[in-house]
Design a protein around this motif. Structure first.
Motif, PDB file in Angstrom:
ATOM      1  N   LEU A 178      -1.448   6.907   3.442  1.00 21.72           N
ATOM      2  CA  LEU A 178      -1.790   7.082   4.847  1.00 21.72           C
ATOM      3  C   LEU A 178      -0.683   6.680   5.838  1.00 21.72           C
ATOM      4  O   LEU A 178       0.125   5.980   5.355  1.00 21.72           O
ATOM      5  CB  LEU A 178      -2.934   5.830   4.980  1.00 21.72           C
ATOM      6  CG  LEU A 178      -4.253   6.232   4.617  1.00 21.72           C
ATOM      7  CD1 LEU A 178      -5.221   4.829   4.809  1.00 21.72           C
ATOM      8  CD2 LEU A 178      -5.030   7.487   5.127  1.00 21.72           C
ATOM      9  N   PRO A 179      -0.581   7.414   6.866  1.00 20.09           N
ATOM     10  CA  PRO A 179       0.621   7.117   7.672  1.00 20.09           C
ATOM     11  C   PRO A 179       0.912   5.717   8.121  1.00 20.09           C
ATOM     12  O   PRO A 179       2.074   5.066   8.094  1.00 20.09           O
ATOM     13  CB  PRO A 179       0.605   7.997   8.903  1.00 20.09           C
ATOM     14  CG  PRO A 179      -0.493   9.019   8.525  1.00 20.09           C
ATOM     15  CD  PRO A 179      -1.602   8.286   7.504  1.00 20.09           C
ATOM     16  N   TRP A 180      -0.215   5.010   8.597  1.00 20.11           N
ATOM     17  CA  TRP A 180       0.222   3.475   8.846  1.00 20.11           C
ATOM     18  C   TRP A 180       0.517   2.617   7.542  1.00 20.11           C
ATOM     19  O   TRP A 180       1.435   1.809   7.672  1.00 20.11           O
ATOM     20  CB  TRP A 180      -0.889   2.847   9.435  1.00 20.11           C
ATOM     21  CG  TRP A 180      -2.058   2.711   8.711  1.00 20.11           C
ATOM     22  CD1 TRP A 180      -3.278   3.833   8.445  1.00 20.11           C
ATOM     23  CD2 TRP A 180      -2.406   1.629   7.733  1.00 20.11           C
ATOM     24  NE1 TRP A 180      -4.135   3.317   7.298  1.00 20.11           N
ATOM     25  CE2 TRP A 180      -3.756   1.889   7.132  1.00 20.11           C
ATOM     26  CE3 TRP A 180      -2.032   0.302   7.549  1.00 20.11           C
ATOM     27  CZ2 TRP A 180      -4.318   0.906   6.289  1.00 20.11           C
ATOM     28  CZ3 TRP A 180      -2.451  -0.537   6.772  1.00 20.11           C
ATOM     29  CH2 TRP A 180      -3.724  -0.175   6.050  1.00 20.11           C
ATOM     30  N   ARG A 181       0.063   3.005   6.089  1.00 19.62           N
ATOM     31  CA  ARG A 181       0.370   2.358   5.119  1.00 19.62           C
ATOM     32  C   ARG A 181       2.173   2.858   4.877  1.00 19.62           C
ATOM     33  O   ARG A 181       3.051   1.852   4.534  1.00 19.62           O
ATOM     34  CB  ARG A 181      -0.161   2.894   3.872  1.00 19.62           C
ATOM     35  CG  ARG A 181      -1.579   2.529   4.087  1.00 19.62           C
ATOM     36  CD  ARG A 181      -1.787   0.816   3.983  1.00 19.62           C
ATOM     37  NE  ARG A 181      -1.184   0.089   2.571  1.00 19.62           N
ATOM     38  CZ  ARG A 181      -1.994   0.221   1.493  1.00 19.62           C
ATOM     39  NH1 ARG A 181      -3.268   0.561   1.695  1.00 19.62           N
ATOM     40  NH2 ARG A 181      -1.485  -0.113   0.524  1.00 19.62           N
ATOM     41  N   HIS A 195      -6.480  -7.492   2.428  1.00 23.62           N
ATOM     42  CA  HIS A 195      -5.359  -8.056   2.868  1.00 23.62           C
ATOM     43  C   HIS A 195      -5.325  -9.742   2.799  1.00 23.62           C
ATOM     44  O   HIS A 195      -4.327 -10.567   2.672  1.00 23.62           O
ATOM     45  CB  HIS A 195      -5.239  -7.764   4.611  1.00 23.62           C
ATOM     46  CG  HIS A 195      -4.671  -6.524   4.690  1.00 23.62           C
ATOM     47  ND1 HIS A 195      -3.399  -6.113   4.355  1.00 23.62           N
ATOM     48  CD2 HIS A 195      -5.311  -5.237   5.323  1.00 23.62           C
ATOM     49  CE1 HIS A 195      -3.256  -4.902   4.604  1.00 23.62           C
ATOM     50  NE2 HIS A 195      -4.224  -4.628   5.295  1.00 23.62           N
ATOM     51  N   ARG A 207       4.476   3.517   7.142  1.00 29.50           N
ATOM     52  CA  ARG A 207       5.118   2.929   8.180  1.00 29.50           C
ATOM     53  C   ARG A 207       5.461   1.426   7.630  1.00 29.50           C
ATOM     54  O   ARG A 207       6.369   0.790   7.987  1.00 29.50           O
ATOM     55  CB  ARG A 207       4.730   3.138   9.612  1.00 29.50           C
ATOM     56  CG  ARG A 207       4.734   4.459  10.010  1.00 29.50           C
ATOM     57  CD  ARG A 207       4.325   4.332  11.582  1.00 29.50           C
ATOM     58  NE  ARG A 207       3.224   4.033  11.565  1.00 29.50           N
ATOM     59  CZ  ARG A 207       1.827   4.830  11.989  1.00 29.50           C
ATOM     60  NH1 ARG A 207       2.279   6.114  11.808  1.00 29.50           N
ATOM     61  NH2 ARG A 207       0.762   4.468  11.994  1.00 29.50           N
ATOM     62  N   GLU A 208       4.245   0.918   7.275  1.00 28.93           N
ATOM     63  CA  GLU A 208       4.297  -0.792   6.911  1.00 28.93           C
ATOM     64  C   GLU A 208       5.307  -0.929   5.599  1.00 28.93           C
ATOM     65  O   GLU A 208       6.009  -1.833   5.560  1.00 28.93           O
ATOM     66  CB  GLU A 208       2.932  -0.912   6.590  1.00 28.93           C
ATOM     67  CG  GLU A 208       2.871  -2.381   5.971  1.00 28.93           C
ATOM     68  CD  GLU A 208       1.564  -2.891   5.444  1.00 28.93           C
ATOM     69  OE1 GLU A 208       1.215  -4.172   5.434  1.00 28.93           O
ATOM     70  OE2 GLU A 208       0.818  -2.070   5.395  1.00 28.93           O
ATOM     71  N   ARG A 209       5.352   0.359   4.780  1.00 28.52           N
ATOM     72  CA  ARG A 209       6.187  -0.198   3.417  1.00 28.52           C
ATOM     73  C   ARG A 209       7.783   0.080   4.107  1.00 28.52           C
ATOM     74  O   ARG A 209       8.641  -0.818   3.578  1.00 28.52           O
ATOM     75  CB  ARG A 209       6.039   0.950   2.372  1.00 28.52           C
ATOM     76  CG  ARG A 209       4.544   0.679   1.854  1.00 28.52           C
ATOM     77  CD  ARG A 209       4.547   1.430   0.553  1.00 28.52           C
ATOM     78  NE  ARG A 209       4.683   3.058   0.755  1.00 28.52           N
ATOM     79  CZ  ARG A 209       3.477   3.818   1.067  1.00 28.52           C
ATOM     80  NH1 ARG A 209       2.291   3.061   1.184  1.00 28.52           N
ATOM     81  NH2 ARG A 209       3.476   4.915   1.169  1.00 28.52           N
ATOM     82  N   GLU A 210       7.973   0.978   4.861  1.00 28.46           N
ATOM     83  CA  GLU A 210       9.316   1.103   5.477  1.00 28.46           C
ATOM     84  C   GLU A 210       9.875   0.029   6.262  1.00 28.46           C
ATOM     85  O   GLU A 210      10.939  -0.594   6.179  1.00 28.46           O
ATOM     86  CB  GLU A 210       9.344   2.403   6.366  1.00 28.46           C
ATOM     87  CG  GLU A 210       9.157   3.713   5.760  1.00 28.46           C
ATOM     88  CD  GLU A 210      10.406   3.913   4.377  1.00 28.46           C
ATOM     89  OE1 GLU A 210      11.457   3.529   4.709  1.00 28.46           O
ATOM     90  OE2 GLU A 210       9.965   4.373   3.442  1.00 28.46           O
ATOM     91  N   ARG A 211       8.727  -0.504   6.877  1.00 30.06           N
ATOM     92  CA  ARG A 211       9.226  -1.621   7.717  1.00 30.06           C
ATOM     93  C   ARG A 211       9.465  -2.921   6.872  1.00 30.06           C
ATOM     94  O   ARG A 211      10.366  -3.925   7.032  1.00 30.06           O
ATOM     95  CB  ARG A 211       8.096  -2.092   8.556  1.00 30.06           C
ATOM     96  CG  ARG A 211       8.163  -3.458   9.590  1.00 30.06           C
ATOM     97  CD  ARG A 211       7.517  -3.681  10.556  1.00 30.06           C
ATOM     98  NE  ARG A 211       5.903  -3.710   9.767  1.00 30.06           N
ATOM     99  CZ  ARG A 211       5.496  -5.006   9.288  1.00 30.06           C
ATOM    100  NH1 ARG A 211       6.311  -5.814   9.260  1.00 30.06           N
ATOM    101  NH2 ARG A 211       4.345  -4.960   8.483  1.00 30.06           N
ATOM    102  N   THR A 236      -8.347  -2.528   1.106  1.00 29.06           N
ATOM    103  CA  THR A 236      -7.066  -3.354   1.491  1.00 29.06           C
ATOM    104  C   THR A 236      -6.987  -4.693   1.075  1.00 29.06           C
ATOM    105  O   THR A 236      -5.772  -4.974   0.562  1.00 29.06           O
ATOM    106  CB  THR A 236      -7.336  -3.266   3.107  1.00 29.06           C
ATOM    107  OG1 THR A 236      -8.536  -3.978   3.517  1.00 29.06           O
ATOM    108  CG2 THR A 236      -7.235  -1.937   3.666  1.00 29.06           C
TER     109      THR A 236
END
Length: 571
Positions: free
Chosen positions: A172-175, A58, A177-181, A56
């Motif tokens: 990954l689903p959370w990735r 980050h 969702r993060e890109r859409e946000r 990651t």
């Protein structure tokens, strides 16, 4: 009644199920073992967290974004000021000069793949650095080179693994969702900047590339004439390079974790599996009592466990054999008085005189008393181990207990019996042992009673104790030796060991038949062995080597710490 019985059967079958499962346990596959899974998971958990954090990245990404934002804001502010100075008109008539704006953009030295755009106050695109180079450039062609060599298979597989890992993490689903946000809305940024705000943030483009963008208003005095939008190349590429650099280290970490898990499985799970299977075999058949593997050479806890299990198995089967032999001996000893009782009762029916009946009744009474005494002694012998398991060991002063026993026997002395004396001169120092006080006193009483039986009237049974240092084990061990001597006829030379057998009842002449069960000395050896000691017998001899009495010797470990009967007890 029937329903309750069915419930009881169901309940009992429910209780039996876990036991069957446990019997099948040792035969499960090594990779289906919970211990093996626990070893692998415990080793891989920290590694997974480390690899996940490395993939990651980050912190590196956030620092890179902040650095890019600062650079973009500085550069966009400079470009905005230059364009504002080159604008035409003042007040409401002020407007951007498109040609001069394009000239300014051409003069900006931007890094590769960076992009700058200019929008007017209505949001229309006036200039774009990606479209400014509309001329034709002529240059020499690159020289023709041969086809590059095929890459090594290690590099191919490394790229495949890295690509697969990257795509898996990317999906990954959370990735997602993060890109859409963080999806970029350029029009919203332009509207904010036309209102006089500076917008700087990291966004995901429609191609899912992470970029840093800054939108800066172009001001002439207080009037906003347009918006400069400056954006970087995808940051993902830089992070990908860092991840590729960490790939060999992660591979080594994975290999080390797998090797560590395999080693722990081989050295822990497999030996435990062998011990479990051996225990199962031992439980099924007595012929497999030596199936417990000897792992003592490991010199660790599993090696100690194998030794303890082997000793426990041997002790268990010795106990089983001892119980079987004890039952056979009991049956044989009880059968004798029963046979005598049957014979006397049958003869009693045909007795004609009162004297004959009285004699037969005396025989029956003696046999009944003999059976009662025999059953009582058998009960005591069978309860010795159980009593020792329940009792608590404590510090015992050997000198004090021998003196008390001698005083007790002298106070209850009967004419025609031998005297009991404690030779205090034999004790040169305090002697303490760790013992179960009541069973230990029973051993001494049995030995004294046995000695009194063989001692003539007026003789003396002597008690002695001394501390010695035993060197037979290679390392000095402090021991306590207790001796009980009599002045009787002694023990036949071939029976020095037999006297400790159960139901050994050889008595001196004149002793009443059946007055002893023959279990006293056997109980003594049983109790002394439980105290980690040993007992044996020998004969005293005069100058002509003739027996002048018997001597029973108890050898026990000496307690050199603590030191008083009132010391705290311990199990």
């Amino acid at each position: 009644m029937a329903s309750s019985q069915k419930k009881g059967d169901a309940h009992s079958s429910h209780k039996r199920t876990p036991r069957k499962d446990r019997r099948r346990g040792p035969r499960r596959s090594i990779f289906a073992s919970r211990l093996t899974r626990a070893i692998f998971l415990s080793n891989l958990l920290g590694l997974i967290i480390l690899i996940g954090g490395a993939l990651t990245m980050h912190r590196v990404q956030d620092e890179l974004i902040l650095e890019k934002q600062e650079n973009l804001r500085t550069l966009s502010a400079t470009i905005s000021q230059i364009m504002a100075d080159s604008a035409t008109g003042y007040g409401l008539s002020a407007q951007l000069d498109e040609d001069k704006a394009k000239s300014v953009l051409r003069g900006v030295n931007l890094p590769d793949d960076w992009r700058v755009r200019l929008h007017d106050r209505s949001g229309l695109l006036l200039a774009d650095s990606a479209r400014l180079e509309d001329g034709i450039t002529m240059s020499a062609l690159d020289p023709i080179v041969e086809d590059p060599p095929e890459p090594e298979w290690q590099d191919v597989w490394r790229d495949k693994i890295f690509t697969w890992t990257k795509d898996t993490l990317h999906a990954l689903p959370w990735r997602v969702r993060e890109r859409e946000r963080m999806r970029r809305d350029l029009k919203a940024d332009i509207r904010n900047s036309l209102n006089g705000d500076v917008t700087a943030a990291a966004y995901y483009t429609d191609e899912d590339a992470l970029i840093v963008s800054v939108s800066e208003p172009v001001r002439r005095v207080q009037q906003v004439l347009g918006v400069i939008t400056l954006e970087t190349d995808p940051i993902d590429d830089l992070v990908t390079v860092e991840r590729k650099a960490l790939a060999p280290i992660m591979g080594l970490a994975i290999l080390a974790s797998l090797l560590s898990s395999l080693a722990l499985t081989l050295f822990i799970a497999l030996p435990m599996r062998r011990l479990a299977r051996a225990a199962e075999l031992v439980g099924r058949s007595r012929k497999k009592k030596d199936a417990i593997p000897d792992l003592s050479r490991r010199r660790d806890e599993i090696g100690d466990l194998s030794v303890v299990m082997a000793d426990m198995t041997a002790g268990l089967y010795d106990r089983i054999d001892d119980i079987a032999n004890f039952a056979a001996d009991v049956a044989h000893e009880i059968k004798n008085p029963l046979t005598s009782l049957r014979s006397a009762s049958d003869t009693l029916r045909g007795a004609r005189t009162k004297a004959q009946r009285e004699k037969l009744l005396d025989i029956i009474e003696n046999d009944v008393a003999r059976m009662d005494r025999l059953i009582s002694d058998i009960s005591k012998a069978s309860k010795v181990d159980a009593n020792l398991a329940k009792d608590v060991a404590e510090t015992v002063d050997v000198t004090e207990i021998l003196a008390n026993l001698a005083g007790f026997y002298n106070q209850s002395h009967v004419d025609g019996m031998a005297n009991v004396a404690f030779d205090e001169a034999s004790v040169s120092q305090p002697l303490f042992i760790r013992a179960f006080e009541a069973p230990f006193a029973q051993v001494l009483r049995n030995l004294i009673d046995n000695a009194l039986t063989f001692s003539p009237a007026g003789s003396t049974v002597t008690l002695r104790a001394e501390g010695i240092e035993d060197l037979s084990g290679g390392r000095p061990q402090k021991r306590v030796v207790i001796t009980v001597e009599d002045e009787g006829p002694g023990i036949p030379q071939g029976n020095l060991e037999t006297v400790f057998d159960r139901f050994y009842t050889e008595r001196p002449r004149g002793a009443q038949f059946g007055s002893h069960s023959g279990l006293g000395l056997a109980i003594c050896r049983q109790i002394v062995t439980a105290h980690k000691g040993y007992i044996y017998a020998e004969n005293k001899a005069d100058k002509d080597t003739a027996a002048t009495g018997a001597r029973f010797i108890i050898n026990l470990p000496r307690q050199t710490r603590g030191g008083a009967p009132s010391a705290p007890r311990r199990s």
